[in-house]
Design an enzyme around this catalytic site. Structure first.
Site, PDB file in Angstrom:
ATOM      1  N   GLY A  47       0.778  -1.243   0.000  1.00  0.00           N
ATOM      2  CA  GLY A  47       0.000   0.000   0.000  1.00  0.00           C
ATOM      3  C   GLY A  47       0.803   1.283   0.000  1.00  0.00           C
ATOM      4  N   ASP A 103       0.244   3.351   4.292  1.00  0.00           N
ATOM      5  CA  ASP A 103      -0.833   3.964   3.504  1.00  0.00           C
ATOM      6  C   ASP A 103      -1.977   4.431   4.391  1.00  0.00           C
ATOM      7  OD1 ASP A 103      -1.583   1.350   4.176  1.00  0.00           O
ATOM      8  OD2 ASP A 103      -2.184   0.785   2.157  1.00  0.00           O
ATOM      9  N   ASP A 106      -5.704   1.988  10.328  1.00  0.00           N
ATOM     10  CA  ASP A 106      -7.122   1.642  10.463  1.00  0.00           C
ATOM     11  C   ASP A 106      -7.349   1.057  11.857  1.00  0.00           C
ATOM     12  OD1 ASP A 106      -9.765   1.103   9.752  1.00  0.00           O
ATOM     13  OD2 ASP A 106      -9.281  -0.701   8.642  1.00  0.00           O
ATOM     14  N   LYS A 134      -7.807   6.500   9.849  1.00  0.00           N
ATOM     15  CA  LYS A 134      -9.244   6.199   9.988  1.00  0.00           C
ATOM     16  C   LYS A 134      -9.494   5.894  11.463  1.00  0.00           C
ATOM     17  CE  LYS A 134     -11.008   3.360   6.597  1.00  0.00           C
ATOM     18  NZ  LYS A 134     -11.375   1.997   6.101  1.00  0.00           N
ATOM     19  N   PHE A 155     -14.456   2.325   3.110  1.00  0.00           N
ATOM     20  CA  PHE A 155     -13.332   1.637   2.486  1.00  0.00           C
ATOM     21  C   PHE A 155     -12.847   2.461   1.298  1.00  0.00           C
ATOM     22  CE2 PHE A 155     -11.007  -1.608   0.150  1.00  0.00           C
ATOM     23  CZ  PHE A 155     -10.269  -2.146   1.186  1.00  0.00           C
ATOM     24  N   VAL A 156     -11.582   2.853   1.354  1.00  0.00           N
ATOM     25  CA  VAL A 156     -11.051   3.745   0.321  1.00  0.00           C
ATOM     26  C   VAL A 156     -10.007   3.041  -0.546  1.00  0.00           C
ATOM     27  CG1 VAL A 156     -11.493   5.806   1.711  1.00  0.00           C
ATOM     28  CG2 VAL A 156      -9.280   4.665   1.903  1.00  0.00           C
TER      29      VAL A 156
END
Ligand code: IMP
Ligand code: MG
Length: 183
Positions: A47, A103, A106, A134, A155-156
């Site tokens: 990522g 990246d 989360d 996030k 979710f990106v």
């Protein structure tokens, strides 16, 4: 630019221009913190790949780069909690000032695991730089030292981030249309 990916995107969260401007700011912030120190930029694959290349160019310090690859998602959109190293460090990091390049932060499972791992490998200091944060879904008490953008609990994809290994090459951060998951 022609794009066959665009039709799958519901909305753009962070544009290419916004990414560029923010990465430049992050590069400056790191320069100030590490001037004269020879840090090791340590990217978390896959990522990080796009962010990493832009970030190191935005930070003209004496430094070197390294990568580690981990997997925790097994192609799902929610973290399994278990982190596996799929490509280990290729150098000794004893005594090094690490700049971990991620990246997205989360649940925090990945970075909590990696922080411990790098400490046991003898890192002197660890600085976490994440492009996206996030915070809504944090399960582990781990925070970034520098973060590019805070994103909502969606979710990106894009700019390195994938859904089932696709969409990493989008030049912006976007949210997928729901039918892309169900279809
Ligand atoms: P964590 O361990 O839950 O903090 O997640 C870390 C990794 O999960 C990130 O490095 C990403 O590869 C992946 N990930 C988490 N959220 C997303 C997302 O919204 N889109 C794509 N990948 C994500
Ligand atoms: Mg990742």
């Amino acid at each position: 630019m022609r794009s066959e990916l665009e039709q799958d995107i519901l909305k753009v969260l962070v544009t290419e221009e916004e990414l560029k401007a923010r990465v430049a700011e992050l590069g400056d912030a790191l320069y100030e913190r590490f001037e004269g120190k020879n840090p090791l930029f340590l990217g978390v694959l896959k990522g990080c790949f796009m962010f990493m290349t832009d970030l190191v160019r935005a930070c003209q310090l004496r430094s070197d780069i390294e990568f580690i690859a981990v997997s925790s998602y097994q192609n799902a959109t929610v973290s399994s909690g278990k982190v596996q190293i799929t490509r280990d460090l290729q150098q000794d990091i004893t005594g090094r000032d690490l700049i971990i390049v991620e990246d997205i932060l989360d649940s925090g499972n990945t970075l909590a695991f990696l922080k411990d791992y790098f400490m046991t490998k003898g890192a002197a200091t660890i600085t976490i730089v994440t492009l996206l944060d996030k915070p809504a879904r944090r399960a582990k008490a781990v925070e970034a030292d520098l973060s590019g953008f805070t994103v909502p609990d969606e979710f990106v994809v894009g700019y390195g981030l994938d859904y089932r290994q696709q969409y990493r090459n989008l030049p912006y951060i976007g949210v997928l249309k729901p039918e892309v998951y169900s279809g």
